[in-house]
Design an enzyme around this catalytic site. Structure first.
Site, PDB file in Angstrom:
ATOM      1  N   CYS A  78     -49.806 -52.414 -78.793  1.00  0.00           N
ATOM      2  CA  CYS A  78     -48.840 -51.387 -78.400  1.00  0.00           C
ATOM      3  C   CYS A  78     -48.952 -51.031 -76.915  1.00  0.00           C
ATOM      4  CB  CYS A  78     -49.032 -50.134 -79.256  1.00  0.00           C
ATOM      5  SG  CYS A  78     -48.978 -50.468 -81.026  1.00  0.00           S
ATOM      6  N   LYS A  87     -50.974 -40.193 -85.430  1.00  0.00           N
ATOM      7  CA  LYS A  87     -50.738 -41.496 -86.055  1.00  0.00           C
ATOM      8  C   LYS A  87     -52.081 -42.162 -86.286  1.00  0.00           C
ATOM      9  CE  LYS A  87     -48.514 -45.954 -85.471  1.00  0.00           C
ATOM     10  NZ  LYS A  87     -47.570 -46.761 -84.721  1.00  0.00           N
ATOM     11  N   ARG A  96     -56.037 -51.849 -84.006  1.00  0.00           N
ATOM     12  CA  ARG A  96     -55.469 -50.735 -83.241  1.00  0.00           C
ATOM     13  C   ARG A  96     -56.396 -49.512 -83.213  1.00  0.00           C
ATOM     14  NH1 ARG A  96     -50.791 -53.343 -82.691  1.00  0.00           N
ATOM     15  NH2 ARG A  96     -49.188 -53.506 -84.317  1.00  0.00           N
ATOM     16  N   GLU A 144     -54.274 -33.932 -80.742  1.00  0.00           N
ATOM     17  CA  GLU A 144     -53.185 -34.861 -80.420  1.00  0.00           C
ATOM     18  C   GLU A 144     -51.837 -34.129 -80.401  1.00  0.00           C
ATOM     19  OE1 GLU A 144     -52.733 -37.787 -79.433  1.00  0.00           O
ATOM     20  OE2 GLU A 144     -54.557 -38.934 -79.793  1.00  0.00           O
ATOM     21  N   LYS A 202     -48.359 -39.425 -89.540  1.00  0.00           N
ATOM     22  CA  LYS A 202     -48.113 -40.744 -90.120  1.00  0.00           C
ATOM     23  C   LYS A 202     -49.430 -41.406 -90.449  1.00  0.00           C
ATOM     24  CE  LYS A 202     -46.409 -45.214 -88.797  1.00  0.00           C
ATOM     25  NZ  LYS A 202     -46.120 -46.092 -87.719  1.00  0.00           N
ATOM     26  N   SER A 213     -44.596 -48.009 -94.796  1.00  0.00           N
ATOM     27  CA  SER A 213     -44.309 -49.228 -95.553  1.00  0.00           C
ATOM     28  C   SER A 213     -45.250 -49.456 -96.730  1.00  0.00           C
ATOM     29  CB  SER A 213     -44.329 -50.428 -94.612  1.00  0.00           C
ATOM     30  OG  SER A 213     -45.592 -50.540 -93.969  1.00  0.00           O
TER      31      SER A 213
HETATM   32  C1  PBG Z   1     -45.233 -49.515 -84.089  1.00  0.00           C
HETATM   33  C2  PBG Z   1     -45.013 -48.864 -85.404  1.00  0.00           C
HETATM   34  C3  PBG Z   1     -45.701 -49.102 -86.610  1.00  0.00           C
HETATM   35  C4  PBG Z   1     -45.083 -48.321 -87.569  1.00  0.00           C
HETATM   36  C5  PBG Z   1     -44.079 -47.598 -86.938  1.00  0.00           C
HETATM   37  N1  PBG Z   1     -44.052 -47.941 -85.595  1.00  0.00           N
HETATM   38  C6  PBG Z   1     -46.784 -50.048 -86.952  1.00  0.00           C
HETATM   39  C7  PBG Z   1     -48.112 -50.000 -86.360  1.00  0.00           C
HETATM   40  O1  PBG Z   1     -48.514 -49.060 -85.666  1.00  0.00           O
HETATM   41  O2  PBG Z   1     -48.801 -50.992 -86.576  1.00  0.00           O
HETATM   42  C8  PBG Z   1     -45.478 -48.289 -89.025  1.00  0.00           C
HETATM   43  C9  PBG Z   1     -44.377 -48.014 -89.984  1.00  0.00           C
HETATM   44  C10 PBG Z   1     -44.644 -48.398 -91.401  1.00  0.00           C
HETATM   45  O3  PBG Z   1     -45.719 -48.879 -91.796  1.00  0.00           O
HETATM   46  O4  PBG Z   1     -43.706 -48.202 -92.177  1.00  0.00           O
HETATM   47  N2  PBG Z   1     -46.169 -48.933 -83.270  1.00  0.00           N
HETATM   48 ZN    ZN Z   2     -46.753 -50.316 -81.552  1.00  0.00          ZN
END
Ligand code: PBG
Ligand code: ZN
Length: 325
Positions: A130, A195, A217, A233, A248, A274
């Site tokens: 990212c 996140k 990550r 954060e 998230k 997801s």
């Molecule tokens: C990108 C991003 C991600 C998600 C949203 N934006 C993936 C990640 O950080 O690897 C995840 C969304 C999901 O799992 O539905 N930075």
């Molecule tokens: Zn990303």
């Protein structure tokens, strides 16, 4: 004989009573639908690990958006699949990049549909991180300028709101400054503030082809064990100018949603990610759970925890189930 003074069952006896005293109302206007958009024409390609979710070319996405709008869903968040990936993710901010093209086409046909864009590099970089990479490290400050450029390109294309998901330090401020300088001071920022480095993103990385090619990550996303850190954060992102803060994933982090909601007087979003979606779909396909009831229960729980709205792959189906309820 013992008579309880208060009998909780009285108000559970009829559906009309239950409705009167229901504390949380899940509404279709609480839902944002995530969409994956790719180059090409007539593409509606199922994503294996996310049954019911597809890769859409722009024309096919517009067909899908008729359903989204008819269902009463107020908005979408767009994720792009680029033609080319390179070290610096240059398609992410290109004028003819996939997201900018999609936003222009969508706002043209659906001016009232709220279009949010995910601002990140991972789907556009050859290494899948990212941020900008040098010597195997993810560079923070060198990434900020690119993120701001990405956000500006989306806003110039007509995006209603931008949502940085990278977790670099200082990115909300970098984006806010550039948008303000370029005359877009009225465009809000939805910050992926808390996140977590989560295994629940597995199916998304297949969908967005954004799996890191080396490492993971954990040097930028949060440790799932931490709650107080989420407050730091969120605090930072708000100080930098975030309008809405997001937690998230959602279901394994309901305590964080509640903590953020009780601590800061700002709108809170939650991303029902997801992996959370895939688990429900897998169990439903096996006939092990009642999918409509489970989905409404999950989404209601996320709202009950304090989310003002929810980004969810269930949005379209949930909207239909809610209108029948
Ligand atoms: C990108 C991003 C991600 C998600 C949203 N934006 C993936 C990640 O950080 O690897 C995840 C969304 C999901 O799992 O539905 N930075
Ligand atoms: Zn990303």
């Amino acid at each position: 004989m013992y008579y309880p003074v208060f009998r909780p069952r009285r108000l559970r006896a009829k559906s009309s009573f239950r409705q009167l005293v229901r504390e949380t109302q899940l509404k279709v206007t609480d839902l944002i639908y995530p969409a994956f958009v790719c180059h090409g024409k007539g593409i509606r390609e199922p994503i294996q690990s996310m049954p019911g979710i597809h890769h859409f070319s722009i024309d096919a996405l517009q067909e899908e958006l008729k359903l989204v709008q008819a269902a009463g869903i107020p908005g979408i968040i767009i994720f792009g699949l680029p033609k080319v990936k390179d070290e610096r993710g240059s398609e992410a901010y290109a004028r003819e990049g996939i997201v900018s093209q999609a936003v222009r086409a969508i706002k043209d046909k659906f001016p009232d549909l709220l279009v949010i864009t995910d601002v990140c590099l991972c789907a556009y970089t050859s290494h899948g991180h990212c941020g900008v990479v040098a010597n195997g490290k993810i560079l923070n400050d060198a990434t900020l300028e690119l993120l701001a450029k990405i956000a500006l390109s989306h806003v110039r294309a007509g995006a209603d709101m931008v949502a940085p998901s990278d977790m670099m330090d200082g990115r909300v401020k970098a984006i806010r400054l550039l948008l303000d300088e370029t005359g877009f001071d009225q465009v809000p920022i939805l910050a992926y503030a808390a996140k977590y480095a989560s295994a629940y993103y597995g199916p998304f990385r297949e969908a967005a082809a954004s799996t890191p090619q080396f490492g993971d990550r954990q040097s930028y996303q949060m440790d799932p064990a931490n709650a107080i850190e989420a407050l730091r954060e969120v605090y930072l992102d708000l100080q930098e100018g975030a309008d809405i803060v997001m937690v998230k994933p959602a279901l394994a982090y309901l305590d964080i949603i509640r903590l953020v909601k009780d601590t800061f007087p700002y709108p809170v979003a939650a991303y029902n990610v997801s992996g959370e979606y895939a688990m429900v779909k897998a169990a439903a396909q096996k006939g092990w759970i009642d999918e409509p009831r489970l989905v409404i229960e999950n989404l209601t729980a996320i709202k009950r925890a304090g989310a003002d709205f929810i980004l969810t792959y269930h949005a379209l189906e949930a909207a239909r189930w809610l209108s029948k309820a």
